[in-house]
Design a protein around this motif. Sequence first.
Motif, PDB file in Angstrom:
ATOM      1  N   SER A 169       0.839  -1.191   0.000  1.00 38.01           N
ATOM      2  CA  SER A 169       0.000   0.000   0.000  1.00 38.01           C
ATOM      3  C   SER A 169       0.874   1.240   0.000  1.00 38.01           C
ATOM      4  O   SER A 169       1.989   1.223   0.532  1.00 38.01           O
ATOM      5  CB  SER A 169      -0.915   0.011   1.238  1.00 38.01           C
ATOM      6  OG  SER A 169      -1.665   1.210   1.297  1.00 38.01           O
ATOM      7  N   LYS A 170       0.359   2.298  -0.602  1.00 42.29           N
ATOM      8  CA  LYS A 170       1.077   3.574  -0.559  1.00 42.29           C
ATOM      9  C   LYS A 170       1.093   4.129   0.865  1.00 42.29           C
ATOM     10  O   LYS A 170       2.026   4.823   1.257  1.00 42.29           O
ATOM     11  CB  LYS A 170       0.428   4.574  -1.507  1.00 42.29           C
ATOM     12  CG  LYS A 170       0.561   4.202  -2.985  1.00 42.29           C
ATOM     13  CD  LYS A 170      -0.136   5.224  -3.882  1.00 42.29           C
ATOM     14  CE  LYS A 170      -0.010   4.834  -5.346  1.00 42.29           C
ATOM     15  NZ  LYS A 170      -0.729   5.788  -6.236  1.00 42.29           N
ATOM     16  N   LYS A 171       0.034   3.821   1.615  1.00 46.21           N
ATOM     17  CA  LYS A 171      -0.024   4.232   3.015  1.00 46.21           C
ATOM     18  C   LYS A 171       0.472   3.080   3.886  1.00 46.21           C
ATOM     19  O   LYS A 171       0.399   1.914   3.489  1.00 46.21           O
ATOM     20  CB  LYS A 171      -1.458   4.602   3.408  1.00 46.21           C
ATOM     21  CG  LYS A 171      -2.037   5.764   2.620  1.00 46.21           C
ATOM     22  CD  LYS A 171      -3.476   6.028   3.055  1.00 46.21           C
ATOM     23  CE  LYS A 171      -4.082   7.191   2.281  1.00 46.21           C
ATOM     24  NZ  LYS A 171      -5.502   7.438   2.679  1.00 46.21           N
ATOM     25  N   PRO A 172       0.966   3.376   5.098  1.00 46.01           N
ATOM     26  CA  PRO A 172       1.386   2.300   5.993  1.00 46.01           C
ATOM     27  C   PRO A 172       0.218   1.348   6.276  1.00 46.01           C
ATOM     28  O   PRO A 172      -0.894   1.777   6.547  1.00 46.01           O
ATOM     29  CB  PRO A 172       1.821   3.039   7.263  1.00 46.01           C
ATOM     30  CG  PRO A 172       2.171   4.420   6.796  1.00 46.01           C
ATOM     31  CD  PRO A 172       1.238   4.715   5.677  1.00 46.01           C
ATOM     32  N   VAL A 173       0.504   0.053   6.206  1.00 44.68           N
ATOM     33  CA  VAL A 173      -0.517  -0.949   6.472  1.00 44.68           C
ATOM     34  C   VAL A 173      -0.704  -1.085   7.991  1.00 44.68           C
ATOM     35  O   VAL A 173       0.276  -1.197   8.729  1.00 44.68           O
ATOM     36  CB  VAL A 173      -0.132  -2.306   5.869  1.00 44.68           C
ATOM     37  CG1 VAL A 173      -1.141  -3.383   6.252  1.00 44.68           C
ATOM     38  CG2 VAL A 173      -0.014  -2.193   4.348  1.00 44.68           C
ATOM     39  N   ALA A 174      -1.947  -1.068   8.448  1.00 46.13           N
ATOM     40  CA  ALA A 174      -2.226  -1.236   9.876  1.00 46.13           C
ATOM     41  C   ALA A 174      -1.929  -2.673  10.282  1.00 46.13           C
ATOM     42  O   ALA A 174      -2.417  -3.622   9.657  1.00 46.13           O
ATOM     43  CB  ALA A 174      -3.690  -0.891  10.170  1.00 46.13           C
ATOM     44  N   LEU A 175      -1.139  -2.849  11.325  1.00 45.42           N
ATOM     45  CA  LEU A 175      -0.679  -4.170  11.721  1.00 45.42           C
ATOM     46  C   LEU A 175      -1.172  -4.615  13.090  1.00 45.42           C
ATOM     47  O   LEU A 175      -1.015  -5.784  13.457  1.00 45.42           O
ATOM     48  CB  LEU A 175       0.858  -4.208  11.714  1.00 45.42           C
ATOM     49  CG  LEU A 175       1.553  -3.837  10.394  1.00 45.42           C
ATOM     50  CD1 LEU A 175       3.059  -3.857  10.576  1.00 45.42           C
ATOM     51  CD2 LEU A 175       1.131  -4.786   9.278  1.00 45.42           C
ATOM     52  N   ALA A 176      -1.759  -3.699  13.874  1.00 44.44           N
ATOM     53  CA  ALA A 176      -2.073  -4.004  15.265  1.00 44.44           C
ATOM     54  C   ALA A 176      -3.073  -5.144  15.413  1.00 44.44           C
ATOM     55  O   ALA A 176      -3.048  -5.859  16.416  1.00 44.44           O
ATOM     56  CB  ALA A 176      -2.593  -2.757  15.974  1.00 44.44           C
ATOM     57  N   ASP A 177      -3.966  -5.334  14.419  1.00 47.59           N
ATOM     58  CA  ASP A 177      -4.941  -6.414  14.549  1.00 47.59           C
ATOM     59  C   ASP A 177      -4.362  -7.771  14.169  1.00 47.59           C
ATOM     60  O   ASP A 177      -5.021  -8.804  14.337  1.00 47.59           O
ATOM     61  CB  ASP A 177      -6.199  -6.128  13.732  1.00 47.59           C
ATOM     62  CG  ASP A 177      -5.933  -6.013  12.229  1.00 47.59           C
ATOM     63  OD1 ASP A 177      -4.782  -6.227  11.791  1.00 47.59           O
ATOM     64  OD2 ASP A 177      -6.894  -5.698  11.489  1.00 47.59           O
ATOM     65  N   GLY A 178      -3.148  -7.795  13.650  1.00 47.42           N
ATOM     66  CA  GLY A 178      -2.473  -9.055  13.345  1.00 47.42           C
ATOM     67  C   GLY A 178      -2.916  -9.733  12.065  1.00 47.42           C
ATOM     68  O   GLY A 178      -2.333 -10.746  11.658  1.00 47.42           O
ATOM     69  N   GLN A 179      -3.920  -9.207  11.364  1.00 44.39           N
ATOM     70  CA  GLN A 179      -4.478  -9.899  10.212  1.00 44.39           C
ATOM     71  C   GLN A 179      -3.504  -9.970   9.034  1.00 44.39           C
ATOM     72  O   GLN A 179      -3.385 -11.015   8.376  1.00 44.39           O
ATOM     73  CB  GLN A 179      -5.776  -9.221   9.772  1.00 44.39           C
ATOM     74  CG  GLN A 179      -6.826  -9.108  10.856  1.00 44.39           C
ATOM     75  CD  GLN A 179      -7.325 -10.447  11.355  1.00 44.39           C
ATOM     76  OE1 GLN A 179      -7.483 -11.384  10.589  1.00 44.39           O
ATOM     77  NE2 GLN A 179      -7.576 -10.544  12.649  1.00 44.39           N
ATOM     78  N   ALA A 180      -2.809  -8.877   8.762  1.00 51.69           N
ATOM     79  CA  ALA A 180      -1.840  -8.898   7.654  1.00 51.69           C
ATOM     80  C   ALA A 180      -0.693  -9.849   7.966  1.00 51.69           C
ATOM     81  O   ALA A 180      -0.188 -10.554   7.076  1.00 51.69           O
ATOM     82  CB  ALA A 180      -1.308  -7.486   7.394  1.00 51.69           C
ATOM     83  N   ILE A 181      -0.277  -9.897   9.226  1.00 53.22           N
ATOM     84  CA  ILE A 181       0.838 -10.763   9.630  1.00 53.22           C
ATOM     85  C   ILE A 181       0.464 -12.227   9.444  1.00 53.22           C
ATOM     86  O   ILE A 181       1.224 -13.016   8.862  1.00 53.22           O
ATOM     87  CB  ILE A 181       1.225 -10.489  11.096  1.00 53.22           C
ATOM     88  CG1 ILE A 181       1.617  -9.027  11.292  1.00 53.22           C
ATOM     89  CG2 ILE A 181       2.369 -11.406  11.536  1.00 53.22           C
ATOM     90  CD1 ILE A 181       1.806  -8.620  12.745  1.00 53.22           C
TER      91      ILE A 181
END
Length: 510
Positions: free
Chosen positions: A402-414
């Motif tokens: 993504s051009k914007k930082p990907v939100a990681l706190a929910d753990g879903q992308a990880i």
Amino acid sequence: MPNRLRNRYLFTPRQKLFAGLIALVVLGVPLFYGIRAWVTPEDRSCAAGVERPQGSAECIGVNGDGYAFGVPGLAEVAGLIQRENATLKPDEYATVAVLLPLTSPDPGMRVKVLHELQGAYARQYRANHESNSETPKIRLVLANTGKGNAHWQTTVEQLKGMTDAPARLRAVTGVATSSTPIRQAVAALTGAGIAVVGTTITADDIANGPGHNLYPGLARVSPTNSDEAKALAHFGKVNAAKALLVQDTRTGDHYTDTLKAAFAASLKGAPYEPQLFTSPPDPTEEGTTANTFRQITHLICDTRAETVFFAGRHTQLRQFINALGARGCAERRFTVLTGDEGSYLGGDARLNRAALKARLTVRYASLAHPDAWRPAPGRPVPATGGSTVAYDTFVGDIARASKKPVALADGQAIIAYDAMATAVHAIRQATPDKAAYPELADVPVQWPQVKGSLRVQGASGWICLDNFGNPYNKAVPIVELAQDGTQRFVEIAWPEGRPPAESCLPPGQG
């Protein structure tokens, strides 16, 4: 005279013929188009491989050509996947499908879907560009099951037809909710010999084990609800005499059913019976459960409980927290412990964050967290079970999604990144020397060898599978919902009470 003129000019054979032709045009053309519209099938196509089923406005099917299924928020990542797929030659790739309810209207699910696709794309890119030219390359496609996974059969049948050239489908990942439609979808896919890697399915009964192999070829990268409950128990050292369970009575939701069974097992000897509520058939809807929780909080105040285990989905969890924040016994402290559905709370605009300031602590067993494998003062990274290197590799890869930082706190992308890594690992391990890609049947039999030195170095922690495709002693980050709504990492807990040995070999199950 007028009559003679009228008869002469209006009723001659020529005029009669002309009038008839005019009538035929006036009446026949609409009739012709009406008949054609009636006998011509309605065009319900949305894009290549995608169409609207009868009686539905959702676009259902499989596509890897950049189609975002009418969801604007998915356009960027769908375009990136299309761009990567376009670089692949027809004879050099195997296909992996990400099976998700892409058109779900639920805000929490939409965030989850976006983050999972971003994680999957990041790992596809690494597989194709930064894996020492290993083969085959990976083509990624999006497979939509619709709201509530209602159209899973249509999409699964389409996937089953993609195992031959040119698609050469070799694995399906995603399958991200522990629900009856997903259980049926997994059974249909694995029954057709297709390898499946679940991302966030945690229900104990959507898994294989000794004496039951209902889903041959299924692997999971997330711990089961039982493992989450054991990790929470090891972390919290809960006194059962001062704890109670709040649970959903609606059956058929495998996440909730197995979570309440796991929590009940850890609360043997507790002096209080469970407090019950019944969620709507679609648990993402508000329903009337907020009223029930207002009453339950009164009953909780009547007990000596300090810890409340919550077995339910995130909408009801949010309602319960809001009610508990307004409880009458505001002077008493409570801790709410729950499963990974707690990860939705950070982005839930309906959560009353003032409740978190009312002597209320909310903690949940997350599937992954960006701080779990980063050292901090007084909190060293465990020597085994995962690594900072693996997580830092993920951070570099996800920046491409993504051009914007990907939100990681929910753990879903990880966790989606790790599921994709596991699928790629199996596909490449199953590919014979000098072959362009593996046979379909050779991929799902790889799971018993994913352990020891052949483990997957996941960004969420080591992925060491037992002989049934389940992760052994997988790291469980315990996360606290902070007063400002952010998701604060507390520490890693382990289902076995301690990190795995360096060998990461599951024990015998005799």
